[in-house]
Design an enzyme around this catalytic site. Structure first.
Site, short mmCIF file in Angstrom:
data_model
loop_
_atom_site.label_atom_id
_atom_site.label_comp_id
_atom_site.label_asym_id
_atom_site.label_seq_id
_atom_site.Cartn_x
_atom_site.Cartn_y
_atom_site.Cartn_z
N GLN A 267 -9.68 9.18 -5.56
CA GLN A 267 -9.37 9.97 -4.36
C GLN A 267 -10.54 10.83 -3.90
O GLN A 267 -10.77 11.01 -2.71
CB GLN A 267 -8.16 10.87 -4.64
CG GLN A 267 -7.78 11.79 -3.50
CD GLN A 267 -7.08 11.09 -2.36
OE1 GLN A 267 -5.95 10.66 -2.49
NE2 GLN A 267 -7.75 10.95 -1.22
N ASP B 174 2.33 3.43 2.86
CA ASP B 174 1.32 4.43 2.51
C ASP B 174 1.91 5.66 1.83
O ASP B 174 1.59 5.96 0.69
CB ASP B 174 0.50 4.83 3.73
CG ASP B 174 -0.86 5.43 3.36
OD1 ASP B 174 -1.21 5.42 2.17
OD2 ASP B 174 -1.58 5.88 4.27
N HIS C 191 0.84 -1.20 0.00
CA HIS C 191 0.00 0.00 0.00
C HIS C 191 0.87 1.25 0.00
O HIS C 191 1.47 1.61 1.02
CB HIS C 191 -0.91 0.01 1.23
CG HIS C 191 -1.96 1.08 1.19
ND1 HIS C 191 -3.30 0.80 1.03
CD2 HIS C 191 -1.89 2.42 1.28
CE1 HIS C 191 -4.00 1.92 1.03
NE2 HIS C 191 -3.15 2.93 1.18
N HIS D 200 1.27 5.30 -2.31
CA HIS D 200 0.75 6.22 -3.32
C HIS D 200 1.95 6.83 -4.05
O HIS D 200 2.43 7.90 -3.70
CB HIS D 200 -0.10 7.31 -2.67
CG HIS D 200 -1.36 6.80 -2.04
ND1 HIS D 200 -2.60 6.91 -2.64
CD2 HIS D 200 -1.57 6.13 -0.87
CE1 HIS D 200 -3.52 6.36 -1.87
NE2 HIS D 200 -2.91 5.88 -0.79
N TRP E 182 0.59 14.25 3.33
CA TRP E 182 0.01 13.59 4.49
C TRP E 182 1.06 13.07 5.47
O TRP E 182 0.80 12.92 6.65
CB TRP E 182 -0.89 12.43 4.05
CG TRP E 182 -2.06 12.88 3.24
CD1 TRP E 182 -3.24 13.40 3.71
CD2 TRP E 182 -2.15 12.91 1.81
NE1 TRP E 182 -4.06 13.73 2.66
CE2 TRP E 182 -3.42 13.45 1.48
CE3 TRP E 182 -1.30 12.54 0.77
CZ2 TRP E 182 -3.85 13.61 0.17
CZ3 TRP E 182 -1.73 12.69 -0.54
CH2 TRP E 182 -2.99 13.23 -0.83
N GLU F 31 -11.27 4.72 6.74
CA GLU F 31 -10.08 5.40 7.25
C GLU F 31 -10.51 6.69 7.94
O GLU F 31 -10.33 7.79 7.45
CB GLU F 31 -9.08 5.70 6.14
CG GLU F 31 -7.75 6.22 6.69
CD GLU F 31 -6.80 6.68 5.61
OE1 GLU F 31 -5.67 7.06 5.96
OE2 GLU F 31 -7.16 6.68 4.42
N HIS G 69 -9.67 1.56 0.05
CA HIS G 69 -9.48 2.38 1.25
C HIS G 69 -10.82 2.35 2.00
O HIS G 69 -11.80 2.90 1.53
CB HIS G 69 -9.17 3.82 0.89
CG HIS G 69 -7.78 4.08 0.43
ND1 HIS G 69 -7.22 3.47 -0.67
CD2 HIS G 69 -6.82 4.93 0.92
CE1 HIS G 69 -5.98 3.92 -0.84
NE2 HIS G 69 -5.71 4.80 0.11
#
Length: 425
Positions: free
Chosen positions: A153, A310, A58, A60, A316, A214, A211
């Site tokens: 997203q 992630d 996982h 991005h 983030w 979350e 996802h």
């Protein structure tokens, strides 16, 4: 050329063996193996830990290395991160995405990662991020296997034309279908988005990775929808639920029922301790929730649970070097997985467990298996996690693709100067 690795300690064992690599496969494993005939090399690992390849389930890659672009996330919150990314995404180009992803995948290979699943934002009529990551997938073929997830997203139904973009992304090369039901405008849209993801995956024969939940909101309960759809459609083993942090806030009775239904569905579960340890619990004034899924209960139920990284230096999460072992180290604290067997299991959560979720080879190091392996500069799994040890050597198909020369530390005291290894004598 054949390669004989002497004094290797395989994961799950405590005594050294020799491993013979020939023709891209593991030809033999045993004590004091004779050197092969013909041209060959011998490398003494000195009792270092040898594991199957690390697997990143996982990440991005379209967002990596964008921290501070176009501005910093001053609060460090999920919501400001989303706002910053919404600004940065306007300037994405395929070459921009490819350059950043290429750099981080090179880092990952140095850590021994040989399979990666990356979510890619497809809320873009031009699918620029997808174009860039497809380029990188082709470049790394045979070295690092890259799976791409069509990830909405902004939501399947919360973004204009989202459903059509998802279909286009799958048709143009995404290996996996993703979703984000808790981000849809209503509960009903969230349920419909999960069902759409399953429909699309069945139509195009794709895996699923959503996802899911979350959030700290204990009313976010879409993983039960995922479990139900998996059971009804007979898709056991093909579906992954990522994050599921709301599960940590559910009442015990509901959580008990849910875990049993997840087990019945056979979902793969991915937890992401780096991001979620800093993004969740932002509305709590004390005590602040850890913001994680129920890892111990899921593991105890016999479910396949993997650890993901992630983010790497994005809006983030401003930290990270792409090393799954960093995630495992945080998980030891964050998930209170500090028991002796738990510490060793953390290595499985970044190797064989995520391999199962991705559907790649998860058989470990075995005679006749591929000579894909990682040598840690540590004698045990616990030492590897404790020291976040460098990877001494990484092999893919019998070829050495990465080496690290660990730093040497010397200390001078009244007793003299000596080397410090940070290992118990």
């Amino acid at each position: 050329m054949d390669l004989l690795l002497r004094n290797a300690v395989l994961l799950g064992t405590d005594h050294p063996v020799d491993v013979l690599v020939a023709g891209g496969t593991v030809a033999a494993i045993g004590a004091d193996l004779p050197a092969p005939d013909g041209e060959h090399e011998v490398e003494d690992l000195g009792g270092r830990l040898v594991t199957p390849p690390l697997v990143e389930p996982h990440i991005h890659l379209d967002a990596v290395l964008t921290v501070g672009q176009p501005r910093q996330n001053e609060t460090g919150s999920l919501f400001e991160g989303i706002a910053v990314w919404a600004e940065r995404v306007k300037t994405l180009t395929p070459d921009d995405v490819a350059a950043r992803a290429r750099e981080v995948m090179t880092w990952q290979l140095a850590w021994g990662v040989q399979s990666v699943r990356s979510h890619v934002d497809v809320c873009d009529p031009d699918l620029r991020a997808l174009a860039g990551l497809k380029q990188v997938r082709e470049e790394f073929a045979g070295l690092v296997d890259l799976q791409l997830v069509a990830f909405p997203q902004q939501g399947v139904y919360g973004f204009a034309g989202g459903a059509d973009l998802m279909r286009r992304a799958v048709e143009e090369g995404c290996d996996v279908v993703g979703g984000i039901p808790h981000y849809e405008l209503t509960r009903e849209d969230g349920v419909a988005s999960v069902q759409y993801v399953f429909d699309l995956a069945q139509e195009y024969d794709r895996l699923i990775d959503i996802h899911c939940d979350e959030t700290d909101d204990d009313h976010a309960r879409f993983v039960e929808v995922m479990a139900a759809e998996t059971i009804k459609r007979g898709m056991t083993g093909r579906v992954t639920a990522s994050h599921t942090t709301a599960m940590g806030s559910y009442n015990a009775a509901y959580a008990y029922r849910l875990v049993n239904n997840i087990k019945r569905a056979g979902l793969h579960m991915v937890t992401n301790p780096l991001d979620n340890s800093v993004l969740q619990g932002r509305f709590d004034v004390g005590p602040v929730r850890r913001g994680q899924t129920r890892v111990k209960e899921l593991v105890a139920a016999g479910l396949n649970v993997a650890i993901g990284h992630d983010s790497v230096m994005d809006p983030w999460y401003p930290l990270g070097v792409g090393d799954p072992l960093q995630s495992a180290f945080v998980m030891a604290h964050y998930g209170q997985m500090s028991g002796a067997s738990e510490l060793e299991y953390l290595l499985e959560m970044v190797t064989t467990n995520p391999a199962k979720a991705l559907g790649v080879d998860s058989g470990g190091i075995r005679v006749g298996g591929p000579a894909d392996l990682v040598v840690f500069d540590a004698p045990t799994a616990t030492d590897a996690v404790r020291r976040i040890s460098p990877r001494w050597l990484v092999m893919r198909g019998g070829e050495v693709v990465a080496r690290t020369a660990p730093a040497t530390t010397t200390v001078t005291t009244p007793a003299g100067t000596r080397e410090v290894t940070f290992l118990r004598p």
